[in-house]
Design a protein around this motif. Structure first.
Motif, PDB file in Angstrom:
ATOM      1  N   MET A 134      66.761 -44.035  18.428  1.00 21.01           N
ATOM      2  CA  MET A 134      66.444 -43.897  19.324  1.00 21.01           C
ATOM      3  C   MET A 134      66.555 -45.386  20.024  1.00 21.01           C
ATOM      4  N   SER A 135      66.157 -46.457  19.040  1.00 19.47           N
ATOM      5  CA  SER A 135      65.403 -47.684  20.247  1.00 19.47           C
ATOM      6  C   SER A 135      67.330 -48.113  20.485  1.00 19.47           C
ATOM      7  N   ASP A 136      68.685 -47.739  19.457  1.00 20.51           N
ATOM      8  CA  ASP A 136      69.979 -48.946  19.806  1.00 20.51           C
ATOM      9  C   ASP A 136      70.752 -48.152  21.327  1.00 20.51           C
ATOM     10  N   LEU A 137      69.743 -46.978  21.520  1.00 24.20           N
ATOM     11  CA  LEU A 137      70.164 -46.329  23.079  1.00 24.20           C
ATOM     12  C   LEU A 137      70.002 -46.737  23.962  1.00 24.20           C
ATOM     13  N   LEU A 138      70.316 -46.966  25.816  1.00 21.80           N
ATOM     14  CA  LEU A 138      70.477 -47.848  26.807  1.00 21.80           C
ATOM     15  C   LEU A 138      69.074 -47.184  27.436  1.00 21.80           C
ATOM     16  N   TYR A 139      68.687 -45.853  27.664  1.00 24.87           N
ATOM     17  CA  TYR A 139      67.420 -45.083  28.125  1.00 24.87           C
ATOM     18  C   TYR A 139      66.458 -44.444  27.305  1.00 24.87           C
ATOM     19  N   LYS A 140      65.071 -44.670  27.599  1.00 20.86           N
ATOM     20  CA  LYS A 140      63.914 -43.815  26.695  1.00 20.86           C
ATOM     21  C   LYS A 140      63.619 -42.677  27.624  1.00 20.86           C
ATOM     22  N   PRO A 141      62.539 -41.860  27.127  1.00 17.25           N
ATOM     23  CA  PRO A 141      62.243 -40.575  28.301  1.00 17.25           C
ATOM     24  C   PRO A 141      61.680 -41.173  28.759  1.00 17.25           C
ATOM     25  N   GLY A 142      61.288 -41.046  30.578  1.00 22.38           N
ATOM     26  CA  GLY A 142      60.875 -41.785  31.072  1.00 22.38           C
ATOM     27  C   GLY A 142      61.526 -42.217  32.312  1.00 22.38           C
ATOM     28  N   GLY A 174      74.338 -46.335  20.920  1.00 23.39           N
ATOM     29  CA  GLY A 174      73.863 -45.048  19.668  1.00 23.39           C
ATOM     30  C   GLY A 174      74.635 -45.062  18.841  1.00 23.39           C
ATOM     31  N   ALA A 175      74.786 -43.810  17.735  1.00 21.47           N
ATOM     32  CA  ALA A 175      75.309 -43.252  16.927  1.00 21.47           C
ATOM     33  C   ALA A 175      76.136 -42.521  17.256  1.00 21.47           C
ATOM     34  N   CYS A 176      76.899 -42.399  18.394  1.00 18.78           N
ATOM     35  CA  CYS A 176      77.635 -41.728  19.042  1.00 18.78           C
ATOM     36  C   CYS A 176      78.543 -42.735  19.541  1.00 18.78           C
ATOM     37  N   LYS A 177      78.338 -43.752  19.656  1.00 17.85           N
ATOM     38  CA  LYS A 177      79.283 -45.032  20.388  1.00 17.85           C
ATOM     39  C   LYS A 177      80.937 -44.739  19.823  1.00 17.85           C
ATOM     40  N   ASP A 229      64.974 -34.146  32.870  1.00 16.95           N
ATOM     41  CA  ASP A 229      64.399 -32.767  33.478  1.00 16.95           C
ATOM     42  C   ASP A 229      64.157 -32.132  34.047  1.00 16.95           C
ATOM     43  N   GLY A 230      64.838 -30.634  33.915  1.00 13.97           N
ATOM     44  CA  GLY A 230      65.511 -30.489  35.476  1.00 13.97           C
ATOM     45  C   GLY A 230      66.945 -29.721  35.358  1.00 13.97           C
ATOM     46  N   ALA A 231      67.250 -30.092  34.256  1.00 12.60           N
ATOM     47  CA  ALA A 231      69.488 -30.118  34.570  1.00 12.60           C
ATOM     48  C   ALA A 231      69.525 -29.966  32.695  1.00 12.60           C
ATOM     49  N   SER A 232      70.868 -28.744  33.248  1.00 10.34           N
ATOM     50  CA  SER A 232      70.822 -28.017  31.500  1.00 10.34           C
ATOM     51  C   SER A 232      72.064 -29.198  30.554  1.00 10.34           C
ATOM     52  N   TRP A 233      72.526 -28.064  29.701  1.00 13.46           N
ATOM     53  CA  TRP A 233      72.739 -29.856  28.232  1.00 13.46           C
ATOM     54  C   TRP A 233      72.666 -30.923  28.406  1.00 13.46           C
ATOM     55  N   VAL A 234      73.033 -31.553  27.991  1.00 12.91           N
ATOM     56  CA  VAL A 234      72.825 -33.320  26.892  1.00 12.91           C
ATOM     57  C   VAL A 234      74.379 -34.148  28.633  1.00 12.91           C
ATOM     58  N   TRP A 235      73.381 -35.255  27.986  1.00 15.02           N
ATOM     59  CA  TRP A 235      74.359 -36.111  28.989  1.00 15.02           C
ATOM     60  C   TRP A 235      74.269 -37.377  27.942  1.00 15.02           C
ATOM     61  N   THR A 236      75.226 -38.493  28.706  1.00  8.63           N
ATOM     62  CA  THR A 236      75.849 -39.135  28.266  1.00  8.63           C
ATOM     63  C   THR A 236      75.811 -40.606  29.489  1.00  8.63           C
ATOM     64  N   GLN A 274      71.530 -35.468  17.074  1.00  8.23           N
ATOM     65  CA  GLN A 274      72.089 -33.695  16.886  1.00  8.23           C
ATOM     66  C   GLN A 274      72.285 -34.166  14.899  1.00  8.23           C
ATOM     67  N   GLY A 275      72.967 -33.183  14.873  1.00  4.65           N
ATOM     68  CA  GLY A 275      73.586 -33.765  13.588  1.00  4.65           C
ATOM     69  C   GLY A 275      74.592 -34.917  13.331  1.00  4.65           C
ATOM     70  N   GLY A 276      74.472 -35.204  12.264  1.00  5.09           N
ATOM     71  CA  GLY A 276      75.017 -36.813  12.037  1.00  5.09           C
ATOM     72  C   GLY A 276      74.674 -37.732  12.785  1.00  5.09           C
ATOM     73  N   GLY A 277      73.421 -38.194  13.399  1.00  8.82           N
ATOM     74  CA  GLY A 277      72.462 -38.823  13.896  1.00  8.82           C
ATOM     75  C   GLY A 277      73.004 -38.950  14.994  1.00  8.82           C
ATOM     76  N   TYR A 278      73.368 -38.339  15.567  1.00  3.15           N
ATOM     77  CA  TYR A 278      73.806 -38.314  17.300  1.00  3.15           C
ATOM     78  C   TYR A 278      72.585 -37.632  17.887  1.00  3.15           C
ATOM     79  N   ALA A 279      72.945 -38.563  18.939  1.00  6.95           N
ATOM     80  CA  ALA A 279      71.718 -38.481  20.098  1.00  6.95           C
ATOM     81  C   ALA A 279      72.142 -38.530  21.467  1.00  6.95           C
ATOM     82  N   TYR A 280      71.457 -37.390  22.115  1.00  8.44           N
ATOM     83  CA  TYR A 280      72.206 -37.585  23.474  1.00  8.44           C
ATOM     84  C   TYR A 280      70.625 -37.498  24.600  1.00  8.44           C
ATOM     85  N   TYR A 281      71.121 -37.289  25.449  1.00 10.41           N
ATOM     86  CA  TYR A 281      69.784 -37.555  26.735  1.00 10.41           C
ATOM     87  C   TYR A 281      70.036 -35.910  27.331  1.00 10.41           C
TER      88      TYR A 281
END
Length: 92
Positions: free
Chosen positions: A1-9, A28-31, A67-74, A57-64
């Motif tokens: 998670m630390s290699d992502l641009l944003y963090k929770p909050g 992140g791993a999905c780059k 709060d209040g929105a559906s789906w995952v984002w990048t 998600q599988g393969g080490g992939y991480a998305y955002y």
């Protein structure tokens, strides 16, 4: 998670020109991959959200998950920058 641009909050704004289609994953791993923006996501353009969590998600992939929105984002779907980033405007 630390290699992502944003963090929770963190607060982000969905890009005001968000359109249905593929968006590049920038960190992140999905780059280098893409994430699809559907019409329901497109309707959130210009709205402000708080990042609820990083969803792994599988393969080490991480998305955002927002709060209040559906789906995952990048990152390329957001127009706001982190506080420590700088945007310059030409004075010429």
């Amino acid at each position: 998670m630390s290699d992502l641009l944003y963090k929770p909050g963190d607060i982000v704004v969905i890009s005001s020109d968000l359109k249905e289609g593929e968006y590049p994953v920038l960190f992140g791993a999905c780059k280098g991959r893409t994430l699809y923006c559907n019409t329901e996501m497109e309707q959130q353009a210009g709205r402000t959200f708080k990042i609820k969590r990083v969803e792994k998600q599988g393969g080490g992939y991480a998305y955002y998950r927002l709060d209040g929105a559906s789906w995952v984002w990048t990152e390329s779907m957001f127009e706001s920058a982190k506080d420590d980033e700088c945007f310059c405007m030409s004075l010429l």
